[in-house]
Design a protein around this motif. Structure first.
Motif, PDB file in Angstrom:
ATOM      1  N   LEU A  55       0.839  -1.206   0.000  1.00 22.26           N
ATOM      2  CA  LEU A  55       0.000   0.000   0.000  1.00 22.26           C
ATOM      3  C   LEU A  55       0.871   1.252   0.000  1.00 22.26           C
ATOM      4  CD1 LEU A  55      -2.775   1.318   0.152  1.00 22.26           C
ATOM      5  CD2 LEU A  55      -2.662   1.111   2.652  1.00 22.26           C
ATOM      6  N   ALA A  56       1.951   1.222   0.798  1.00 22.30           N
ATOM      7  CA  ALA A  56       2.865   2.370   0.821  1.00 22.30           C
ATOM      8  C   ALA A  56       3.527   2.570  -0.538  1.00 22.30           C
ATOM      9  CB  ALA A  56       3.928   2.162   1.902  1.00 22.30           C
ATOM     10  N   ALA A  57       3.872   1.461  -1.204  1.00 26.09           N
ATOM     11  CA  ALA A  57       4.507   1.563  -2.529  1.00 26.09           C
ATOM     12  C   ALA A  57       3.545   2.170  -3.547  1.00 26.09           C
ATOM     13  CB  ALA A  57       4.978   0.190  -2.986  1.00 26.09           C
ATOM     14  N   VAL A  58       2.271   1.799  -3.458  1.00 24.92           N
ATOM     15  CA  VAL A  58       1.277   2.354  -4.383  1.00 24.92           C
ATOM     16  C   VAL A  58       1.074   3.844  -4.119  1.00 24.92           C
ATOM     17  CG1 VAL A  58      -1.150   2.284  -5.053  1.00 24.92           C
ATOM     18  CG2 VAL A  58       0.114   0.149  -4.716  1.00 24.92           C
ATOM     19  N   LEU A  59       0.994   4.209  -2.841  1.00 22.13           N
ATOM     20  CA  LEU A  59       0.808   5.620  -2.506  1.00 22.13           C
ATOM     21  C   LEU A  59       1.987   6.464  -2.976  1.00 22.13           C
ATOM     22  CD1 LEU A  59      -0.600   5.215   1.107  1.00 22.13           C
ATOM     23  CD2 LEU A  59      -1.827   6.234  -0.810  1.00 22.13           C
ATOM     24  N   ASN A  60       3.190   5.884  -2.938  1.00 23.16           N
ATOM     25  CA  ASN A  60       4.401   6.628  -3.284  1.00 23.16           C
ATOM     26  C   ASN A  60       4.939   6.201  -4.647  1.00 23.16           C
ATOM     27  OD1 ASN A  60       6.454   8.532  -2.703  1.00 23.16           O
ATOM     28  ND2 ASN A  60       7.842   6.897  -2.077  1.00 23.16           N
ATOM     29  N   ALA A  61       4.076   5.741  -5.532  1.00 24.55           N
ATOM     30  CA  ALA A  61       4.532   5.235  -6.832  1.00 24.55           C
ATOM     31  C   ALA A  61       5.283   6.299  -7.624  1.00 24.55           C
ATOM     32  CB  ALA A  61       3.332   4.722  -7.634  1.00 24.55           C
TER      33      ALA A  61
END
Length: 356
Positions: A55-61
């Motif tokens: 989820l963090a990776a998607v938010l900070n894509a």
């Protein structure tokens, strides 16, 4: 406590066991009854942690994609960008990555949408390319006698080689009110990676509106690296790389032209590492050759200035350090030498004798 006779041992009354159990414990001494609770299985903890990271990776894509594309041009950069692509796709579909974009936009920070893909290295130079024009009548470089009331507007900037140079020039003109100096050294920048710092855009938006009469630039120390040309990677030894770099140098020289302005292009000095020194020599030849075709540009060869005792790399002169320990950057004494040469060139080309 009951009454007792003198000489008897004091007798403490002890609360009965039932009274002790009825007395409430301070809050800090209370214990939770764990009887009946079950520990969370390690597998579940692992799943929860993995979901949180995804989820963090998607938010900070967008941020991950920017970090990936800042890597040196080549297969490692391509692999990193490919690894981030799925997070970018999910973030675009779910709009989760828009949260970061809105926060950065509110903070007036640049947002690079990973959906746009890697920024083209050559496109930014295409945008500012200046169409050839007929030579203007009169001198290509205007000379005048600056005064305190009308000082010479001078700008100096470039990559990290200009950090100490800018300091030395600033000190040299500190007591000269007839020179108005602005500087902008930008670490790790150059002409090969406008995706990191876009010099043509900076010149257009920040420098040229101030109408400088003399522009001093120094590039190259960060430019000997792979370059993205129309989506394909090329290395400095390839003819394609050198042709594109020559084009970019010419675009910047043409962009900086105007109103009799002097463009002083400072070449790279000798470098301690032989291979790096040869690559810098290649760039210096490009600068000098492109300057020859443009009467408003002067090329300042810093090799002889910073190697006063001969042709090779020189770290010191008369016991004073000219270069920093990395064998690349200038020490203050070296910067002072180069600053003196820069100011001499500017005065010779732009500054007329004192007004009557």
């Amino acid at each position: 406590m009951t009454g007792h006779r003198p000489g008897d041992e004091p007798h403490l009354e002890v609360d009965p066991p039932d009274a002790a159990r009825d007395r409430s414990e301070p809050r800090s001494l209370r214990y939770h009854d764990l009887a009946g609770s079950r520990p969370i299985p390690a597998g579940r903890v692992l799943v929860i942690g993995s979901v949180a990271l995804l989820l963090a990776a998607v938010l900070n894509a967008d941020g991950l994609f920017e970090l990936a594309t800042r890597q040196p041009v080549g297969w490692k950069r391509d692999v990193a960008a490919t690894a981030v692509a799925p997070f970018c796709a999910v973030g675009r579909i779910t709009h989760l990555k828009d949260v970061r974009a809105e926060i950065r936009d509110a903070a007036d920070k640049e947002v690079h949408d990973c959906s746009d893909g890697p920024r083209s290295g050559s496109a930014t130079f295409d945008e500012v390319a200046v169409a050839p024009t007929e030579p203007a009548e009169g001198p290509a470089i205007t000379r005048r006698a600056p005064t305190t009331a009308a000082p010479l507007r001078m700008w100096l900037g470039g990559d990290s080689m200009t950090i100490e140079l800018a300091q030395s020039v600033e000190e040299a003109v500190a007591a000269r009110p007839e020179v108005e100096l602005a500087t902008h050294p930008q670490v790790s920048s150059g002409l090969t990676r406008p995706d990191f710092f876009d010099w043509p855009a900076y010149f257009r938006d920040e420098v040229l509106p101030t109408r400088p009469e003399a522009v001093v630039v120094m590039f190259g120390a960060n430019d000997s690296q792979g370059m993205d040309i129309d989506g394909a990677p090329y290395q400095p030894s390839s003819p394609e790389w050198q042709a594109e770099y020559r084009r970019r140098v010419g675009v910047v020289m043409d962009q900086l032209r105007g109103d009799g302005r002097l463009v002083l292009w400072v070449g790279q000095p000798r470098m301690r590492d032989t291979g790096f020194d040869q690559r810098m020599a290649t760039l210096d030849r490009i600068y000098a050759q492109e300057a020859e075709d443009r009467p408003w540009v002067r090329f300042l060869d810093s090799r002889a200035i910073l190697s006063p005792d001969g042709e090779g790399y020189q770290a010191t002169a008369d016991g004073v350090s000219l270069r920093q320990g990395d064998g690349i950057h200038l020490d203050r004494a070296g910067a002072d030498l180069l600053a003196e040469a820069v100011l001499d060139a500017v005065e010779a080309e732009v500054m007329a004798t004192s007004p009557p």
